[in-house]
Design a protein around this motif. Structure first.
Motif, PDB file in Angstrom:
ATOM      1  N   ILE A 103       0.887  -4.195  -6.623  1.00  0.00           N
ATOM      2  CA  ILE A 103       0.629  -4.452  -5.205  1.00  0.00           C
ATOM      3  C   ILE A 103      -0.217  -3.364  -4.558  1.00  0.00           C
ATOM      4  O   ILE A 103      -0.639  -3.494  -3.411  1.00  0.00           O
ATOM      5  N   VAL A 104      -0.506  -2.292  -5.293  1.00  0.00           N
ATOM      6  CA  VAL A 104      -1.256  -1.175  -4.723  1.00  0.00           C
ATOM      7  C   VAL A 104      -2.620  -1.586  -4.166  1.00  0.00           C
ATOM      8  O   VAL A 104      -2.971  -1.209  -3.047  1.00  0.00           O
ATOM      9  N   LEU A 107      -2.164  -3.095  -0.731  1.00  0.00           N
ATOM     10  CA  LEU A 107      -1.788  -2.119   0.289  1.00  0.00           C
ATOM     11  C   LEU A 107      -2.990  -1.277   0.725  1.00  0.00           C
ATOM     12  O   LEU A 107      -3.187  -1.025   1.917  1.00  0.00           O
ATOM     13  N   LEU A 110      -5.317  -3.392   2.872  1.00  0.00           N
ATOM     14  CA  LEU A 110      -4.804  -3.528   4.230  1.00  0.00           C
ATOM     15  C   LEU A 110      -5.079  -2.273   5.041  1.00  0.00           C
ATOM     16  O   LEU A 110      -5.480  -2.342   6.209  1.00  0.00           O
ATOM     17  N   ALA A 111      -4.873  -1.114   4.432  1.00  0.00           N
ATOM     18  CA  ALA A 111      -5.116   0.148   5.133  1.00  0.00           C
ATOM     19  C   ALA A 111      -6.582   0.291   5.513  1.00  0.00           C
ATOM     20  O   ALA A 111      -6.907   0.716   6.626  1.00  0.00           O
ATOM     21  N   LEU A 151       7.189   2.098   9.040  1.00  0.00           N
ATOM     22  CA  LEU A 151       5.972   2.026   8.245  1.00  0.00           C
ATOM     23  C   LEU A 151       5.673   3.361   7.565  1.00  0.00           C
ATOM     24  O   LEU A 151       5.237   3.401   6.412  1.00  0.00           O
ATOM     25  N   ILE A 155       5.333   3.966   3.575  1.00  0.00           N
ATOM     26  CA  ILE A 155       4.206   4.682   2.961  1.00  0.00           C
ATOM     27  C   ILE A 155       4.716   5.878   2.174  1.00  0.00           C
ATOM     28  O   ILE A 155       4.151   6.252   1.142  1.00  0.00           O
ATOM     29  N   TYR A 158       5.711   4.576  -1.163  1.00  0.00           N
ATOM     30  CA  TYR A 158       4.508   4.390  -1.972  1.00  0.00           C
ATOM     31  C   TYR A 158       3.971   5.741  -2.454  1.00  0.00           C
ATOM     32  O   TYR A 158       3.629   5.903  -3.622  1.00  0.00           O
ATOM     33  N   GLN A 166      -2.337   7.211   0.023  1.00  0.00           N
ATOM     34  CA  GLN A 166      -1.335   7.196   1.076  1.00  0.00           C
ATOM     35  C   GLN A 166      -1.919   7.706   2.391  1.00  0.00           C
ATOM     36  O   GLN A 166      -1.523   7.247   3.472  1.00  0.00           O
ATOM     37  N   MET A 169      -3.579   4.861   4.250  1.00  0.00           N
ATOM     38  CA  MET A 169      -2.577   4.007   4.866  1.00  0.00           C
ATOM     39  C   MET A 169      -2.013   4.642   6.134  1.00  0.00           C
ATOM     40  O   MET A 169      -1.832   3.968   7.153  1.00  0.00           O
TER      41      MET A 169
END
Length: 259
Positions: A103-104, A107, A110-111, A151, A155, A158, A166, A169
């Motif tokens: 899923i990285v 993510l 999205l960031a 959130l 993060i 993650y 990170q 994000m």
């Protein structure tokens, strides 16, 4: 370890320390290098996390002027990152290596999207404030605080697991939910990334496979990179910094999808 491997790791650490301070995702430089040199993925992840601690701390210190008067907020954000980082390290040590990495790319994508659209959303919020539709002042946005902490906590999970991107994000999420200059958000990002790396690195040092020669090389060169990044990042205009964040984020997605 041959001399040329030492040089390659040293250069990767220098670049990672610099780019972590400016935008984040320096792990996407060092991690592939270590894997290419023959280190197992878990050992590369844990050694990288410990080796980059000094660089993230140096970068956070370099942004101390942008964080003047923000101590209480930083403490609250850091607690969320601290708890999340513990969860991330547990995941790394207990789940299959590819369980979280799948899923990285989503993510990171999205960031990057959050960073790219933030100026438009900021202008929209400003117009609403000027028209009186939303409150302004020190308590404005307080209602979003629980979501922001959650959130940051996610993060942190993650970051404790893989660390790469990170920072992108964090800047994306905080940029949407906080009415702060981008340079201050970058300062927040550096401190929270340092917290995550410190927590994860400390745990890894006791319970995970580590290559200490790699850690030593990365610690020295990433520290130098962190100082360089703080000098560069604090002088960049917000628009330039945002463009760099988006470009690095897109590069991170490509790297993750092609690993």
């Amino acid at each position: 370890m041959s001399w040329w491997e030492i040089v390659v790791i040293a250069l990767a650490g220098l670049w990672a320390g610099t780019i972590n301070t400016v935008v984040g995702s320096g792990t996407l430089v060092t991690f592939p290098v270590l894997v290419a040199l023959g280190y197992p993925p878990v050992t590369a992840t844990t050694s990288n996390a410990i080796g980059l601690i000094t660089g993230t701390v140096t970068g956070a210190w370099g942004y101390r002027h942008e964080l003047t008067g923000q101590r209480n907020r930083l403490i609250r954000y850091s607690i969320a990152s601290f708890i999340g980082a513990i969860g991330g390290t547990i995941l790394l040590l207990s789940l299959p290596p590819d369980a979280f990495e799948a899923i990285v790319p989503v993510l990171v994508g999205l960031a990057v999207l959050l960073v790219a659209v933030q100026p438009f959303l900021t202008r929209w919020v400003r117009r609403r404030r000027e028209s009186g539709e939303v409150p302004v002042g020190p308590d404005a946005g307080t209602r979003h605080a629980p979501l922001l902490y959650f959130l940051i906590f996610l993060i942190g999970i993650y970051g404790g697991y893989f660390t790469a991107a990170q920072g992108i994000m964090l800047v994306g999420v905080m940029g949407l939910m906080l009415s702060e200059p981008l340079q201050r958000l970058n300062g927040f990002k550096n401190v929270l990334s340092a917290v995550v790396n410190l927590v994860a690195g400390t745990i890894y040092a006791f319970v995970a496979p580590i290559s200490w020669p790699v850690v030593g090389i990365l610690a020295v060169t990433s520290t130098i990179g962190g100082l360089i990044g703080a000098k560069i990042g604090r002088k960049l205009p917000p628009t330039v910094l945002r463009v760099i964040i988006v470009i690095i984020g897109l590069a991170a997605i490509v790297r993750l999808l092609t690993q």
